[in-house]
Design a protein around this motif. Structure first.
Motif, mmCIF file in Angstrom:
data_model
loop_
_atom_site.group_PDB
_atom_site.id
_atom_site.type_symbol
_atom_site.label_atom_id
_atom_site.label_comp_id
_atom_site.label_asym_id
_atom_site.label_seq_id
_atom_site.Cartn_x
_atom_site.Cartn_y
_atom_site.Cartn_z
ATOM 1 N N GLY A 58 0.528 -1.243 0.184
ATOM 2 C CA GLY A 58 0.137 -0.458 -0.245
ATOM 3 C C GLY A 58 0.466 1.250 -0.135
ATOM 4 O O GLY A 58 2.113 1.698 0.591
ATOM 5 N N LEU A 59 0.428 1.778 0.170
ATOM 6 C CA LEU A 59 0.798 3.625 -0.312
ATOM 7 C C LEU A 59 0.602 4.513 1.593
ATOM 8 O O LEU A 59 -0.572 5.034 2.152
ATOM 9 C CB LEU A 59 0.070 4.527 -0.885
ATOM 10 C CG LEU A 59 0.938 6.248 -1.348
ATOM 11 C CD1 LEU A 59 2.119 6.174 -0.988
ATOM 12 C CD2 LEU A 59 0.059 6.848 -1.893
ATOM 13 N N TYR A 60 0.826 4.812 2.430
ATOM 14 C CA TYR A 60 1.240 5.163 3.345
ATOM 15 C C TYR A 60 2.058 6.690 4.038
ATOM 16 O O TYR A 60 3.181 5.832 3.809
ATOM 17 C CB TYR A 60 1.437 4.180 5.256
ATOM 18 C CG TYR A 60 1.332 3.102 4.136
ATOM 19 C CD1 TYR A 60 0.146 2.189 4.762
ATOM 20 C CD2 TYR A 60 2.347 1.715 3.871
ATOM 21 C CE1 TYR A 60 -0.622 0.981 3.746
ATOM 22 C CE2 TYR A 60 1.858 0.296 3.749
ATOM 23 C CZ TYR A 60 0.709 0.133 3.460
ATOM 24 O OH TYR A 60 0.383 -1.188 4.129
ATOM 25 N N PHE A 61 0.980 7.854 3.843
ATOM 26 C CA PHE A 61 2.141 8.981 4.429
ATOM 27 C C PHE A 61 1.753 9.438 4.827
ATOM 28 O O PHE A 61 0.427 9.602 4.980
ATOM 29 C CB PHE A 61 2.152 9.463 2.833
ATOM 30 C CG PHE A 61 1.372 10.043 1.764
ATOM 31 C CD1 PHE A 61 0.813 9.176 0.951
ATOM 32 C CD2 PHE A 61 1.487 11.679 2.230
ATOM 33 C CE1 PHE A 61 -0.155 10.228 0.564
ATOM 34 C CE2 PHE A 61 0.303 12.190 0.875
ATOM 35 C CZ PHE A 61 -0.447 10.901 0.179
ATOM 36 N N SER A 62 2.408 10.376 5.307
ATOM 37 C CA SER A 62 1.659 11.576 6.136
ATOM 38 C C SER A 62 2.186 13.195 5.509
ATOM 39 O O SER A 62 3.581 12.992 5.492
ATOM 40 C CB SER A 62 1.899 11.829 7.403
ATOM 41 O OG SER A 62 1.521 10.404 8.336
ATOM 42 N N ALA A 85 -6.230 12.965 -2.765
ATOM 43 C CA ALA A 85 -6.303 11.310 -3.341
ATOM 44 C C ALA A 85 -7.549 10.447 -4.044
ATOM 45 O O ALA A 85 -6.876 9.802 -4.987
ATOM 46 C CB ALA A 85 -6.665 10.716 -1.872
ATOM 47 N N ALA A 86 -8.609 10.847 -4.227
ATOM 48 C CA ALA A 86 -9.308 10.372 -5.135
ATOM 49 C C ALA A 86 -8.943 10.650 -6.640
ATOM 50 O O ALA A 86 -8.528 9.988 -7.410
ATOM 51 C CB ALA A 86 -10.841 10.173 -5.110
ATOM 52 N N ASP A 87 -8.773 11.859 -7.042
ATOM 53 C CA ASP A 87 -8.525 12.561 -8.258
ATOM 54 C C ASP A 87 -6.583 12.086 -8.724
ATOM 55 O O ASP A 87 -6.534 11.772 -9.710
ATOM 56 C CB ASP A 87 -8.768 13.934 -7.774
ATOM 57 C CG ASP A 87 -9.940 14.633 -8.300
ATOM 58 O OD1 ASP A 87 -10.911 13.973 -9.038
ATOM 59 O OD2 ASP A 87 -9.540 15.825 -7.836
ATOM 60 N N GLY A 113 -8.825 3.061 0.785
ATOM 61 C CA GLY A 113 -8.247 3.717 1.214
ATOM 62 C C GLY A 113 -8.595 4.879 2.510
ATOM 63 O O GLY A 113 -9.740 4.828 2.438
ATOM 64 N N GLY A 114 -8.176 5.482 3.060
ATOM 65 C CA GLY A 114 -8.818 6.447 4.256
ATOM 66 C C GLY A 114 -7.603 7.485 4.221
ATOM 67 O O GLY A 114 -7.046 7.496 3.693
ATOM 68 N N GLY A 134 -3.693 6.468 3.845
ATOM 69 C CA GLY A 134 -3.794 5.066 3.378
ATOM 70 C C GLY A 134 -4.211 4.557 2.665
ATOM 71 O O GLY A 134 -5.564 4.529 2.154
ATOM 72 N N ILE A 135 -3.709 3.983 1.512
ATOM 73 C CA ILE A 135 -4.392 3.366 0.159
ATOM 74 C C ILE A 135 -4.170 1.825 0.032
ATOM 75 O O ILE A 135 -2.969 1.427 0.302
ATOM 76 C CB ILE A 135 -4.106 4.446 -1.205
ATOM 77 C CG1 ILE A 135 -4.569 5.456 -0.593
ATOM 78 C CG2 ILE A 135 -4.465 3.665 -2.019
ATOM 79 C CD1 ILE A 135 -4.064 6.321 -1.856
ATOM 80 N N ASN A 136 -4.672 0.624 0.320
ATOM 81 C CA ASN A 136 -4.056 -0.648 -0.393
ATOM 82 C C ASN A 136 -4.137 -0.327 -1.548
ATOM 83 O O ASN A 136 -5.679 -0.599 -2.524
ATOM 84 C CB ASN A 136 -6.052 -1.002 -0.019
ATOM 85 C CG ASN A 136 -6.059 -1.310 1.289
ATOM 86 O OD1 ASN A 136 -4.959 -0.449 1.794
ATOM 87 N ND2 ASN A 136 -7.700 -0.751 1.768
#
Ligand code: BTN
Length: 248
Positions: A58-62, A85-87, A113-114, A134-136
């Motif tokens: 996944g992608l995990y960032f802040s 995130a969606a776009d 994702g969330g 966070g994106i799966n």
């Protein structure tokens, strides 16, 4: 207005990227810091949940923002991050990504994702918003912890293959910068319009669970504070500033 200068730091394994960015925000770090990790051992979700963050899946960032806005406008940032995130994912080649209020990212009505936005020095002179995403990307649903297996999925499982984490990160940050600038210059109206376009449950029968129980109704849209407007069965409108939506 100057655009954001992203300063991206990549880590192999961290407990939570939100915790690291919050810590740096407290020490005076300027806007633009991004910490991205290949895996998190204590990834956090909304409402005290754990965010499953397996390596390479996944992608995990802040990211750290310091919006020069009034305190009451700061919660709107989380809607902006949802749009970005969606776009960003769709620009990366992902199939149609929708939003569920307040900011779940969904494909085919399943969560991919969330977003977890946390605030520091909310009322102070230089408030900080830590926007965690966070994106799966690849993880097959049967690998998720049982409690959210039925509602979670990944981009790959929904047919969006070949999305790599680096391109997704760059495109999401590009979109975040764009929508953040739009918010600073034009305030909430363009954000509200785009968010409602992306929302996958406007006009539908939903249920909003909040501190005082579950309320059924039809999702109408957002008010100018980003609250969800619900039309209840008796025709009255109710506005929610927090809660959990389930689509009936
Ligand atoms: C949600 O519950 O939907 C929000 C999930 C947010 C997860 C991301 S992953 C990167 C950042 N670090 C965390 O600990 N949480 C957020």
């Amino acid at each position: 207005m100057p655009s954001i200068l992203w300063h991206i730091e990549k880590e192999l394994e961290v407990e939570s990227t939100n915790d690291l960015v919050l810590e740096r925000a407290r020490s005076g770090e300027p806007e633009g810091l991004v910490i991205c990790a290949r895996t998190q051992t204590k990834g956090r979700g909304r409402r005290g949940r754990t965010w499953y963050s397996p390596p390479e899946q996944g992608l995990y960032f802040s990211s750290l923002l310091r919006p020069p806005t009034k305190a009451e406008e700061i919660p709107l940032i989380s809607l902006i991050v949802g749009i970005a995130a969606a776009d960003g994912l769709m620009k990366c080649g992902a199939c149609s990504v929708g939003l569920k209020w307040p900011n779940d990212l969904r494909i085919n009505r399943k969560k991919v994702g969330g977003i977890l936005c946390e605030f520091e020095n909310f009322e102070g002179p230089s408030p900080a918003v830590v926007a965690g995403v966070g994106i799966n990307l690849h993880s097959p649903p049967d690998k998720y912890p049982e409690s959210f297996r039925s509602e979670a999925t990944s981009l790959e499982s929904e047919g969006c293959k070949n999305i790599d984490a680096d391109s997704a990160l760059n495109l999401i940050l590009e979109q975040l910068e764009l929508w953040y600038q739009s918010f600073l210059e034009q305030k909430f109206v363009p954000i509200k319009n785009r968010w409602e376009e992306l929302c996958d449950h406007i006009g539908q029968e939903i249920q909003v669970s909040s501190a005082d129980g579950a309320v059924p109704g039809k999702a109408v849209g957002l008010n100018d504070k980003g609250c969800l407007i619900l039309k209840m069965p008796d025709g009255r409108l109710r506005e929610f500033d927090s809660g959990e939506v389930s689509v009936r």
